[in-house]
Write a protein that holds these residues in place. Sequence first.
Motif, PDB file in Angstrom:
ATOM      1  N   ILE A 119       0.826  -1.210   0.000  1.00  0.00           N
ATOM      2  CA  ILE A 119       0.000   0.000   0.000  1.00  0.00           C
ATOM      3  C   ILE A 119       0.857   1.256   0.000  1.00  0.00           C
ATOM      4  O   ILE A 119       0.401   2.339  -0.375  1.00  0.00           O
ATOM      5  N   THR A 120       2.131   1.129   0.403  1.00  0.00           N
ATOM      6  CA  THR A 120       3.025   2.289   0.376  1.00  0.00           C
ATOM      7  C   THR A 120       3.520   2.590  -1.039  1.00  0.00           C
ATOM      8  O   THR A 120       4.010   3.686  -1.302  1.00  0.00           O
ATOM      9  N   LYS A 121       3.368   1.627  -1.953  1.00  0.00           N
ATOM     10  CA  LYS A 121       3.863   1.797  -3.314  1.00  0.00           C
ATOM     11  C   LYS A 121       2.753   1.820  -4.367  1.00  0.00           C
ATOM     12  O   LYS A 121       2.935   2.400  -5.438  1.00  0.00           O
ATOM     13  N   TYR A 122       1.634   1.185  -4.050  1.00  0.00           N
ATOM     14  CA  TYR A 122       0.588   1.030  -5.052  1.00  0.00           C
ATOM     15  C   TYR A 122      -0.756   1.509  -4.509  1.00  0.00           C
ATOM     16  O   TYR A 122      -0.942   1.626  -3.300  1.00  0.00           O
ATOM     17  N   PRO A 123      -1.729   1.771  -5.404  1.00  0.00           N
ATOM     18  CA  PRO A 123      -3.079   2.144  -4.963  1.00  0.00           C
ATOM     19  C   PRO A 123      -3.723   1.012  -4.160  1.00  0.00           C
ATOM     20  O   PRO A 123      -3.297  -0.144  -4.236  1.00  0.00           O
ATOM     21  N   PHE A 124      -4.782   1.367  -3.443  1.00  0.00           N
ATOM     22  CA  PHE A 124      -5.465   0.392  -2.581  1.00  0.00           C
ATOM     23  C   PHE A 124      -5.904  -0.836  -3.353  1.00  0.00           C
ATOM     24  O   PHE A 124      -5.713  -1.976  -2.899  1.00  0.00           O
ATOM     25  N   TRP A 125      -6.495  -0.634  -4.543  1.00  0.00           N
ATOM     26  CA  TRP A 125      -7.071  -1.772  -5.262  1.00  0.00           C
ATOM     27  C   TRP A 125      -6.007  -2.773  -5.709  1.00  0.00           C
ATOM     28  O   TRP A 125      -6.260  -3.979  -5.787  1.00  0.00           O
ATOM     29  N   ILE A 126      -4.798  -2.286  -5.972  1.00  0.00           N
ATOM     30  CA  ILE A 126      -3.716  -3.200  -6.360  1.00  0.00           C
ATOM     31  C   ILE A 126      -3.220  -3.970  -5.138  1.00  0.00           C
ATOM     32  O   ILE A 126      -3.053  -5.197  -5.184  1.00  0.00           O
ATOM     33  N   LEU A 157     -14.288  -3.461  -3.155  1.00  0.00           N
ATOM     34  CA  LEU A 157     -14.170  -2.146  -3.788  1.00  0.00           C
ATOM     35  C   LEU A 157     -15.533  -1.467  -3.891  1.00  0.00           C
ATOM     36  O   LEU A 157     -15.655  -0.258  -3.640  1.00  0.00           O
ATOM     37  N   LYS A 160     -16.429  -0.344  -0.336  1.00  0.00           N
ATOM     38  CA  LYS A 160     -15.580   0.733   0.165  1.00  0.00           C
ATOM     39  C   LYS A 160     -15.872   2.064  -0.529  1.00  0.00           C
ATOM     40  O   LYS A 160     -15.967   3.113   0.130  1.00  0.00           O
ATOM     41  N   TYR A 161     -16.037   2.035  -1.852  1.00  0.00           N
ATOM     42  CA  TYR A 161     -16.139   3.280  -2.614  1.00  0.00           C
ATOM     43  C   TYR A 161     -17.576   3.673  -2.970  1.00  0.00           C
ATOM     44  O   TYR A 161     -17.800   4.789  -3.450  1.00  0.00           O
TER      45      TYR A 161
END
Length: 208
Positions: A119-126, A157, A160-161
């Motif tokens: 999550i520090t490198k990629y979006p939440f969904w990834i 997803l 959440k969204y």
Amino acid sequence: LQSIQKQNIFPGIYMILKGLVIKFVIANRCGIIVSSFYNEISGFDGWILLFANFLFTIQILFDFSGYCLIAMGIAKIMGISLSNNFFYPYQSTSLSDFWKRWHITLHKWFKSYLFKPFITKYPFWIAAGIVFLLSSLWHGIKFHFIIWGIVCMIFLLFDKYCIQKIHLPKTVLWTTTFSMIFLSWIPFRIVKTNDFGNLLKLRFEINS
């Protein structure tokens, strides 16, 4: 290893007996009906699917939690305290909350060693997608587990969204959350790949 103490014996035995009843009386009895449906889906209708999957929703929770209670009871007698692995997951009002309550030790491991680094490198969904992919493979390298992981990811997803962004009554949130959990167990339980097609052929008929 701590010494066995008298005050731990009866609480430990109680947990073991409770776990045995939950697993071998309730879960296994539900499993008989569930297996009879999922082993021959084409021989039933859509209403039986809903009934069988409801029983599986009970079975899978009681199966896992029953084993956990037995282990906790044995550990209690030996003077060891094990953490609870399930915390009323079907009372959740969001899928994020559900996964925090379901298989808690595994969730914490995935969160600490996989989700947080990604999550520090990629979006939440990834990041969440990678976790669900590995979780599905952890259950077994089978097509239906992969489908289950994809379905869980899509529902997470959406919840959440979309759902969680709307101010809805708690009852509606619980109903929506439980419905998504209920539906996600269908691909998890399916035995044969061609049964995905058989599911689409099921009819919901009401005889007058």
